[in-house]
Write an enzyme that holds these catalytic residues in place. Structure first.
Site, short mmCIF file in Angstrom:
data_model
loop_
_atom_site.label_atom_id
_atom_site.label_comp_id
_atom_site.label_asym_id
_atom_site.label_seq_id
_atom_site.Cartn_x
_atom_site.Cartn_y
_atom_site.Cartn_z
N TYR A 215 0.85 -1.21 0.00
CA TYR A 215 0.00 0.00 0.00
C TYR A 215 0.88 1.26 0.00
O TYR A 215 0.62 2.21 -0.75
CB TYR A 215 -0.90 -0.06 1.24
CG TYR A 215 -1.94 1.01 1.36
CD1 TYR A 215 -3.14 0.93 0.64
CD2 TYR A 215 -1.77 2.10 2.22
CE1 TYR A 215 -4.12 1.90 0.78
CE2 TYR A 215 -2.75 3.07 2.37
CZ TYR A 215 -3.92 2.96 1.65
OH TYR A 215 -4.89 3.92 1.79
N LYS B 7 0.97 4.12 -2.87
CA LYS B 7 0.62 5.51 -2.56
C LYS B 7 1.82 6.45 -2.78
O LYS B 7 1.63 7.60 -3.19
CB LYS B 7 0.09 5.61 -1.12
CG LYS B 7 -1.24 4.88 -0.89
CD LYS B 7 -2.36 5.41 -1.78
CE LYS B 7 -3.70 4.82 -1.43
NZ LYS B 7 -4.79 5.27 -2.33
N1 LIG Z 1 -10.04 5.30 5.04
C1 LIG Z 1 -8.82 5.75 5.31
O1 LIG Z 1 -8.42 5.89 6.48
C2 LIG Z 1 -7.89 6.15 4.20
C3 LIG Z 1 -6.65 6.73 4.56
C4 LIG Z 1 -5.78 7.10 3.54
C5 LIG Z 1 -6.12 6.92 2.21
N2 LIG Z 1 -7.33 6.35 1.89
C6 LIG Z 1 -7.61 6.16 0.48
O2 LIG Z 1 -8.85 6.77 0.15
C7 LIG Z 1 -9.48 6.04 -0.90
C8 LIG Z 1 -10.89 5.66 -0.47
O3 LIG Z 1 -10.81 4.89 0.70
P1 LIG Z 1 -12.10 4.49 1.57
O4 LIG Z 1 -11.64 4.37 2.97
O5 LIG Z 1 -13.24 5.36 1.24
O6 LIG Z 1 -12.34 3.00 1.00
P2 LIG Z 1 -13.67 2.09 0.97
O7 LIG Z 1 -14.69 2.63 1.92
O8 LIG Z 1 -13.17 0.71 1.16
O9 LIG Z 1 -14.22 2.29 -0.54
C9 LIG Z 1 -13.43 1.87 -1.61
C10 LIG Z 1 -14.06 2.31 -2.89
O10 LIG Z 1 -13.20 1.91 -3.99
C11 LIG Z 1 -13.93 1.08 -4.90
N3 LIG Z 1 -13.02 0.08 -5.45
C12 LIG Z 1 -12.24 -0.80 -4.78
N4 LIG Z 1 -11.54 -1.56 -5.63
C13 LIG Z 1 -11.88 -1.16 -6.88
C14 LIG Z 1 -11.52 -1.58 -8.19
N5 LIG Z 1 -10.63 -2.57 -8.41
N6 LIG Z 1 -12.10 -0.96 -9.25
C15 LIG Z 1 -12.97 0.04 -9.06
N7 LIG Z 1 -13.35 0.48 -7.85
C16 LIG Z 1 -12.82 -0.11 -6.78
C17 LIG Z 1 -15.05 0.47 -4.05
O11 LIG Z 1 -16.14 0.03 -4.89
P3 LIG Z 1 -17.28 -1.00 -4.32
O12 LIG Z 1 -18.12 -0.20 -3.35
O13 LIG Z 1 -18.02 -1.43 -5.50
O14 LIG Z 1 -16.53 -2.10 -3.62
C18 LIG Z 1 -15.41 1.67 -3.18
O15 LIG Z 1 -16.20 2.58 -3.88
C19 LIG Z 1 -8.57 4.85 -1.18
O16 LIG Z 1 -7.71 5.16 -2.26
C20 LIG Z 1 -7.76 4.71 0.09
O17 LIG Z 1 -6.53 4.08 -0.13
C21 LIG Z 1 -8.21 5.96 2.85
#
Ligand SMILES: NC(=O)c1ccc[n+]([C@@H]2O[C@H](COP(=O)([O-])OP(=O)(O)OC[C@H]3O[C@@H](n4cnc5c(N)ncnc54)[C@H](OP(=O)(O)O)[C@@H]3O)[C@@H](O)[C@H]2O)c1
Length: 241
Positions: A153, A157
């Site tokens: 990851y 990133k």
């Molecule tokens: N949450 C955190 O603390 C955090 C911190 C730093 C960075 N981020 C980054 O922020 C972004 C969003 O994170 P989140 O926490 O909102 O994640 P999440 O709640 O797990 O949602 C992930 C989203 O990505 C979609 N997705 C996953 N794999 C995919 C693929 N192969 N093709 C197309 N769509 C895909 C999912 O679609 P489905 O709903 O259809 O599964 C969902 O809409 C990510 O890039 C993550 O790395 C998150």
């Protein structure tokens, strides 16, 4: 139809859904994409439409180049323009590197890093023609500082951050701004297994972030930050200070 279109990958839930709704509030028509959770995608589309703008959800796997380019080109054809792209779709497959198998390495790199390549390529072409555009890539503080148990990851990133800075330099002359947001711990499905009370003790603002905290930063970069490009904005409650 509105005069401006935003495309948010992974817009069905979590951070992407909050970003999509915030941009709708700012007057954008918003196309979201998702991997498989149709129920969540439809719910987000309904919520966006209730603000009075257009919305639609497209299902494709961002790690699949052929499928992604085909669907993104369909979206461009249908709407005729893309003003904002938010590369947000992402996954984790955590584990100590000693035991990290190649499948878990590949899944994260292919989705979180190559996924951004796959989506951005066709979109940059239309943005260059428009001589206008904003691209925001969802990185992570882990991509800046590293994290034990997340070598895949962190590598993806960190790659996104290099991608952001390089595109910012390439595209600035076409009036396309490219920035990254590096969230800390945000309450979504991705972090639901973590002990949030314990984590909050180490965060100066004493709470996990909400998806809306990230969404407001995206809106700022789109609407207000007109002289900001090539930057990585850390939105982490002070965790990395
Ligand atoms: N949450 C955190 O603390 C955090 C911190 C730093 C960075 N981020 C980054 O922020 C972004 C969003 O994170 P989140 O926490 O909102 O994640 P999440 O709640 O797990 O949602 C992930 C989203 O990505 C979609 N997705 C996953 N794999 C995919 C693929 N192969 N093709 C197309 N769509 C895909 C999912 O679609 P489905 O709903 O259809 O599964 C969902 O809409 C990510 O890039 C993550 O790395 C998150």
């Amino acid at each position: 139809m509105s005069e401006k279109l935003a495309l948010v990958t992974g817009g069905s839930r979590g951070i992407g859904a909050a970003v999509a709704k915030e941009l709708a509030q700012a007057g954008y028509d918003v196309v979201i994409t998702y991997a498989g959770n149709e129920e969540a995608a439809n719910k987000t589309v309904d919520e966006i439409k209730s603000t009075g703008v257009e919305s639609a959800a497209y299902k494709f796997d961002v790690s699949n180049n052929e499928e992604t380019v085909r669907v993104v080109n369909e979206i461009i054809e249908k709407y005729g323009r893309v003003d904002v792209l938010v590369n947000n779709a992402g996954i984790t497959r955590d584990g100590l590197f000693m035991r990290m198998n190649k499948d878990n390495w590949d899944a994260v790199i292919n989705t979180n890093l190559s996924g951004a390549y796959n989506v951005t390529q066709p979109i940059v072409k239309i943005m260059m023609k428009q001589r206008n555009g904003v691209i925001i890539n969802m990185a992570s503080i882990v991509g800046v500082y590293g994290n034990a148990g997340q070598a895949n990851y962190a590598a993806a990133k960190a790659g996104i951050i290099g991608f952001t800075k390089s595109l910012a330099k390439e595209l600035a002359s076409r009036n396309i701004r490219v920035n990254a947001i590096a969230p800390g711990f945000i309450s979504t499905d991705m972090t639901k297994g973590l002990d949030s009370e314990k984590i909050a003790e180490h965060i100066p603002l004493k709470r996990l972030g909400q998806p809306e905290d990230i969404a407001k930063t995206v809106k700022f970069l789109c609407e207000e930050g007109t002289y900001i490009t090539g930057q990585v904005i850390q939105v982490d409650g002070g965790l990395t200070v």
